[in-house]
Design an enzyme around this catalytic site. Structure first.
Site, PDB file in Angstrom:
ATOM      1  N   ASP A   1      70.923  36.228  23.838  1.00  0.00           N
ATOM      2  CA  ASP A   1      71.801  36.979  24.493  1.00  0.00           C
ATOM      3  C   ASP A   1      73.324  36.644  24.013  1.00  0.00           C
ATOM      4  OD1 ASP A   1      70.297  38.525  26.225  1.00  0.00           O
ATOM      5  OD2 ASP A   1      70.615  37.483  27.844  1.00  0.00           O
TER       6      ASP A   1
ATOM      7  N   TYR B   1      67.853  48.466  29.750  1.00  0.00           N
ATOM      8  CA  TYR B   1      69.050  48.916  30.263  1.00  0.00           C
ATOM      9  C   TYR B   1      69.072  50.384  30.297  1.00  0.00           C
ATOM     10  CZ  TYR B   1      70.826  43.799  30.383  1.00  0.00           C
ATOM     11  OH  TYR B   1      70.815  42.758  30.754  1.00  0.00           O
TER      12      TYR B   1
END
Length: 469
Positions: free
Chosen positions: A151, A402
């Site tokens: 990330d 997402y």
């Protein structure tokens, strides 16, 4: 003519031809120099052909386009006055969702130069909509794509491209160095927020019109992070929500009011037992509503709404149609956190209409696959699981990821209400597939009050790629 005379005659002719040729060359050089002087005098600088440049002068956007005609650059200008995106209108009444864009980035990236990305989102000005995304400093099907499941790294940057286009080095512009980000347009210029740095001391860099205007330092020294979707602008002020603290326990949450790229006010939420991450925010009738992710203990979504003075209210979506992932099967909801399967989560969104709510969610209750939109006419305040509309977006057999909200203002659409829209990330690669990389493409939809259709719009790329074999 004797041989000597012939030689003299031929030599004279050659000399005359040479002199004429020399004069022509000198004339050509003078002509080119004069032409270049006139051109640079008019344009002040040399620009590449077929390129659009935007400059900012006295609160007016000037669109400059250079068109190649017979190797000559002609400059055409069209001035577009800036506006203030008021955000005072209500959300448009809608009955369903019409497909707006699909970039097919992974499919195209198997053969073309496409960025390895995650966390794409869309934001619109009064002139255009753009896809923003966090790159990994690498291209698909290239050795640097190895390990991009991570990330936070110093190679991640926020970039943007026209909505619906695959993000490549040829159509994308750099916005900020960031592993967490947000962006929005106030009618005059783009505001970008890019967070980068170490987990124990990250800094958010605010840019307005591409220039650094302010910074926000991590106040809890525990992974400062923001929305991964657009901030929201009302009457020239833009608003964003940030989180600092544990991802699995009580953290700290702040709302920031930003004007022309500078923080003018902030407030920390008094929200014990609440958990806010990756909020999806939108304007509605002059106020802001944010629907967020509870990564601690809620399988329903927390919300915060506030006015332009940052006076706020907080709660959870009460519906028994749960919006997070993982989550339990639909049942009886709660206006506080629903604990079963409440740990972990995924970025998502909802749109409030009075007591009703449009809920976007994965189809699967335990994996990031499938996507659907559900209208619960009493779901903002009621705890039952009754709904009246379900629209399929991605089949449960295909990967999703997402999702987040964005809006189109009346200044863009020409209608007298704010159009609600959403995007869905279609994650491919690690950790679920046998690749060395993790990336995604995206689709988006906008609310309409006319005919729509449910279907499946998956990513569609065939894996693995050459680099994975």
């Amino acid at each position: 003519m004797n041989p000597n005379q012939k030689i003299i005659t031929i030599g004279s002719i050659c000399m005359v031809i040479g002199i004429v040729s020399l004069m022509l060359q000198i004339g050509n050089i003078i002509s080119i120099w004069v032409s270049h002087s006139i051109q640079t005098g008019n344009q002040h600088q040399a620009e590449p052909c077929n390129q659009s440049i935007i400059t900012y002068e006295n609160n007016t956007w000037v669109n400059q386009t250079y068109v190649n005609i017979s190797n000559t650059n002609f400059l055409t200008e069209k001035a577009v006055a800036s506006v203030t995106l008021a955000g005072n209108s209500s959300l448009c009444p809608i009955s369903g969702w019409a497909v707006y864009s699909k970039d097919n980035g992974i499919r195209i990236g198997s053969k073309g130069d496409v960025f390895v990305i995650r966390e794409p989102f869309i934001s619109c000005s009064h002139l255009e909509c753009r896809t923003f995304f966090l790159t990994q400093g690498a291209l698909l099907n290239d050795k640097h794509s190895n390990g991009t499941v991570k990330d936070r790294s110093p190679y991640r940057t926020l970039m943007s491209c026209p909505v619906g286009e695959a993000p490549s080095p040829y159509n994308s512009r750099f916005e900020s160095v960031a592993w967490s980000a947000s962006a929005c347009h106030d009618g005059t210029s783009w505001l970008t927020i890019g967070i980068s740095g170490p987990d124990n001391g990250a800094v958010a860099v605010l840019k307005y019109n591409g220039i650094i205007t302010d910074t926000i330092k991590s106040w809890r020294n525990n992974i400062l992070r923001t929305q991964e979707s657009e901030c929201a602008c009302v009457n020239g002020s833009c608003f964003t929500v940030m989180t600092d603290g544990p991802s699995n326990g009580q953290a700290s949450y702040k709302i920031f009011k930003i004007e022309k790229g500078k923080v003018v006010k902030s407030v920390e939420l008094n929200a014990p037992n609440y958990h806010y991450e990756e909020c999806s925010c939108y304007p509605d009738a002059g106020e802001i509503t944010c629907v967020c992710r509870d990564n601690w203990h809620g399988s329903n979504r927390p919300w915060v709404s506030f006015n332009q003075n940052l006076e706020y209210q907080i709660g959870y979506i009460c519906s028994g149609v749960f919006g997070d992932n993982p989550r339990p099967n639909d049942g009886t909801g709660s206006c506080g956190p629903v604990s079963p399967n409440g740990a972990y989560g995924i970025k998502g969104f909802s749109f409030k209409y009075g007591n009703g709510v449009w809920i976007g969610r994965t189809k699967s209750t335990n994996s990031r696959s499938g996507f659907e939109m559900i209208w619960d006419p009493n779901g903002w305040t009621g705890t039952d699981s009754n709904f009246s509309v379900k629209q399929d977006i991605v089949a449960i057999t295909d990967w999703s990821g997402y999702s987040g909200s964005f809006v189109q203002h009346p200044e863009l659409t020409g209608v007298d209400c704010i159009r609600p829209c959403f995007w869905v990330e279609l994650i491919r690669g690690r950790p679920k597939e046998s690749t060395i990389w993790t990336s995604g493409s995206s689709i988006s939809f906008c609310g309409v009050n006319s005919d729509t259709v449910g279907w499946s719009w998956p990513d569609g790329a065939e894996l693995p790629f050459t680099i994975d074999k």
